[in-house]
Design an enzyme around this catalytic site. Structure first.
Site, PDB file in Angstrom:
ATOM      1  N   HIS A   1       2.065   0.272   4.679  1.00  5.29           N
ATOM      2  CA  HIS A   1       2.444   0.304   3.263  1.00  5.29           C
ATOM      3  C   HIS A   1       3.107   1.657   2.979  1.00  5.29           C
ATOM      4  CE1 HIS A   1       1.990   0.389  -1.118  1.00  5.29           C
ATOM      5  NE2 HIS A   1       1.698  -0.893  -1.071  1.00  5.29           N
TER       6      HIS A   1
ATOM      7  N   CYS B   1       7.076  -2.651  -0.037  1.00  8.84           N
ATOM      8  CA  CYS B   1       6.543  -2.612  -1.398  1.00  8.84           C
ATOM      9  C   CYS B   1       7.631  -2.066  -2.325  1.00  8.84           C
ATOM     10  CB  CYS B   1       5.278  -1.759  -1.465  1.00  8.84           C
ATOM     11  SG  CYS B   1       4.640  -1.654  -3.155  1.00  8.84           S
TER      12      CYS B   1
ATOM     13  N   HIS C   1       5.440  -6.835  -0.852  1.00 10.69           N
ATOM     14  CA  HIS C   1       4.810  -6.683  -2.167  1.00 10.69           C
ATOM     15  C   HIS C   1       5.964  -6.595  -3.149  1.00 10.69           C
ATOM     16  CE1 HIS C   1       0.859  -4.496  -0.736  1.00 10.69           C
ATOM     17  NE2 HIS C   1       0.948  -5.722  -0.286  1.00 10.69           N
TER      18      HIS C   1
ATOM     19  N   ASP D   1       2.784  -8.305  -7.006  1.00  6.92           N
ATOM     20  CA  ASP D   1       1.968  -7.083  -6.988  1.00  6.92           C
ATOM     21  C   ASP D   1       1.572  -6.748  -8.404  1.00  6.92           C
ATOM     22  OD1 ASP D   1       0.648  -4.976  -5.869  1.00  6.92           O
ATOM     23  OD2 ASP D   1       2.403  -4.035  -4.998  1.00  6.92           O
ATOM     24  N   HIS D   2       1.001  -5.581  -8.586  1.00  7.46           N
ATOM     25  CA  HIS D   2       0.469  -5.167  -9.895  1.00  7.46           C
ATOM     26  C   HIS D   2       1.037  -5.963 -11.068  1.00  7.46           C
ATOM     27  CE1 HIS D   2      -0.490  -0.911  -8.239  1.00  7.46           C
ATOM     28  NE2 HIS D   2      -1.023  -1.884  -7.527  1.00  7.46           N
TER      29      HIS D   2
ATOM     30  N   TYR E   1      -4.534  -5.837 -11.246  1.00  9.67           N
ATOM     31  CA  TYR E   1      -4.982  -7.019 -10.506  1.00  9.67           C
ATOM     32  C   TYR E   1      -5.675  -8.067 -11.367  1.00  9.67           C
ATOM     33  CZ  TYR E   1      -3.349  -4.835  -6.309  1.00  9.67           C
ATOM     34  OH  TYR E   1      -2.537  -4.292  -5.350  1.00  9.67           O
TER      35      TYR E   1
HETATM   36  C1  DNO Z   1      -2.155  -0.981  -4.600  1.00 10.44           C
HETATM   37  C2  DNO Z   1      -1.937  -1.402  -3.222  1.00 10.44           C
HETATM   38  C3  DNO Z   1      -2.388  -0.351  -2.249  1.00 10.44           C
HETATM   39  C4  DNO Z   1      -2.370  -0.902  -0.847  1.00 10.44           C
HETATM   40  C5  DNO Z   1      -2.738   0.090   0.202  1.00 10.44           C
HETATM   41  C6  DNO Z   1      -2.465  -0.487   1.560  1.00 10.44           C
HETATM   42  O1  DNO Z   1      -2.237  -1.756  -5.469  1.00 10.44           O
HETATM   43  O2  DNO Z   1      -0.646  -1.785  -2.988  1.00 10.44           O
HETATM   44  O3  DNO Z   1      -3.671   0.068  -2.580  1.00 10.44           O
HETATM   45  O4  DNO Z   1      -3.297  -1.947  -0.775  1.00 10.44           O
HETATM   46  O5  DNO Z   1      -2.046   1.267   0.054  1.00 10.44           O
HETATM   47  O6  DNO Z   1      -3.262   0.151   2.477  1.00 10.44           O
END
Ligand code: DNO
Length: 346
Positions: free
Chosen positions: A196, A234, A261, A306-307, A320
């Protein structure tokens, strides 16, 4: 593309039965949360997670994250034992059918934000980052909900001291050492590693951050060429770096992207940003262009929204909650369907 949804295990307020009802979602992304970092994940713990997913007809093929012990990042003598444990966890996960492990190599802290509830004009709220505010925070007393691991103030002090003077090159060498150590287990078990990017992609509190853009990836693949050494693309993390051209990166990196992501942000200042709804027109990142570049360059890996923002009165785990991520999953699934069918000439 295989659409997934992050689930924080049995402690998550969102049940698997709800996740199953999001039409686009085939599987979950989850982790074992009750084994100390550095210890082996047993087949029993992995099997329990897998059977919970199977009971809801959701696939269990992606783990986020198997955290990397700080001693490995620091290159301490204990690292060989810890790397052997990590390799054992990779083998166990492979036996359970896991295909992809997301991890990061950020020293001490995972993602960083300065406000967890920034209110937008439409009444929703989301995470945001303001660099000046961040600089005023004391790293000795920092933790955020949603981190996979965090430390007590005493541990933090010790770790921050241990990293003082650590260069980017030294941290990078420790990453390469770690990857070379686990690659045989990954190749043998058919498990892809997906690093990531650092979030945000710049140094924090004097701690080096090394996965920040195109140059980092070129260097990483040159040092560890196995295809199992791949990335989590990401968009929100990389997109905070103004120099990162995400559409071009998605195209060039596609063969190494095992996991995407897909998250939207709105750039609000030189180093500041706020998270926003997934659609292209709701932020600064060209989500359509990114999806198109991925598909046209052969990407067929795992994706997750993602978020999300907090909407409709929900106050979930920061980033989340259920509703906005579900909307994001559906929007992204629509983009992929259109772009994939166009590619096939349908
Ligand atoms: C946040 C996530 C990160 C991710 C870690 C991977 O929302 O994208 O916490 O899980 O960095 O190790």
């Amino acid at each position: 593309m295989k659409m997934t949804f992050r689930w924080y295990g049995e402690g998550d307020s969102i049940p698997l039965s709800y996740i199953r009802q999001i039409p686009a979602v085939e599987g979950v992304v989850t982790a074992v949360y009750d084994v100390p970092v550095g210890e082996v994940w047993s087949m029993a713990k992995i099997g329990r997670l897998k059977s919970l997913c199977q009971a809801e007809h959701l696939t269990f093929e992606v783990i986020e994250s198997v955290p990397v012990h700080e001693d490995i990042k620091l290159g301490r003598p204990t690292r060989d034992r810890l790397i052997a444990n990590y390799a054992e966890t990779v083998r166990n996960l492979g036996k359970a059918g896991v295909k992809c492990i997301c991890y990061n190599f950020m020293p001490v802290f995972d993602w960083l934000r300065t406000n967890l509830h920034t209110v937008a004009p439409d009444g929703s709220n989301s995470l945001s980052y303001n660099h000046e505010e961040l600089m005023r925070l004391d790293p000795h007393d920092l933790r955020l909900p949603g981190w996979d691991e965090s430390y007590t103030p005493a541990e933090l002090r010790g770790l921050l001291d241990a990293y003082s003077g650590m260069t980017h090159d030294a941290l990078f060498e420790n990453l390469v050492y770690f990857l070379r150590g686990i690659m045989p287990a990954c190749v043998e078990s058919g498990v892809n590693m997906a690093i990531h990017p650092d979030d945000p992609p710049w140094d924090m509190f004097g701690l080096p951050r090394i996965i920040t853009g195109m140059e980092s990836y070129r260097r990483l693949f040159a040092a560890v060429p196995e295809r199992q050494n791949g990335i989590t693309f990401c968009t929100g993390s990389l997109g905070a770096g103004r120099e990162n051209r995400l559409v071009a990166m998605a195209g060039e990196l596609a063969p190494r992207i095992h996991f995407a992501h897909l998250r939207q942000i709105t750039l609000t200042g030189e180093l500041d940003f706020c998270e926003s709804g997934h659609m292209t027109e709701k932020g600064s990142l060209d989500m359509y262009g990114i999806v198109k570049a991925l598909v046209e360059n052969g990407f067929d890996g795992y994706v997750r929204p993602d978020h999300g923002r907090n909407i409709w009165g929900e106050d979930g785990k920061p980033g989340y909650g259920l509703y906005d991520r579900a909307l994001g999953a559906m929007y992204l699934a629509g983009l992929f369907e259109a772009v994939e069918k166009t590619k096939k000439g349908a």
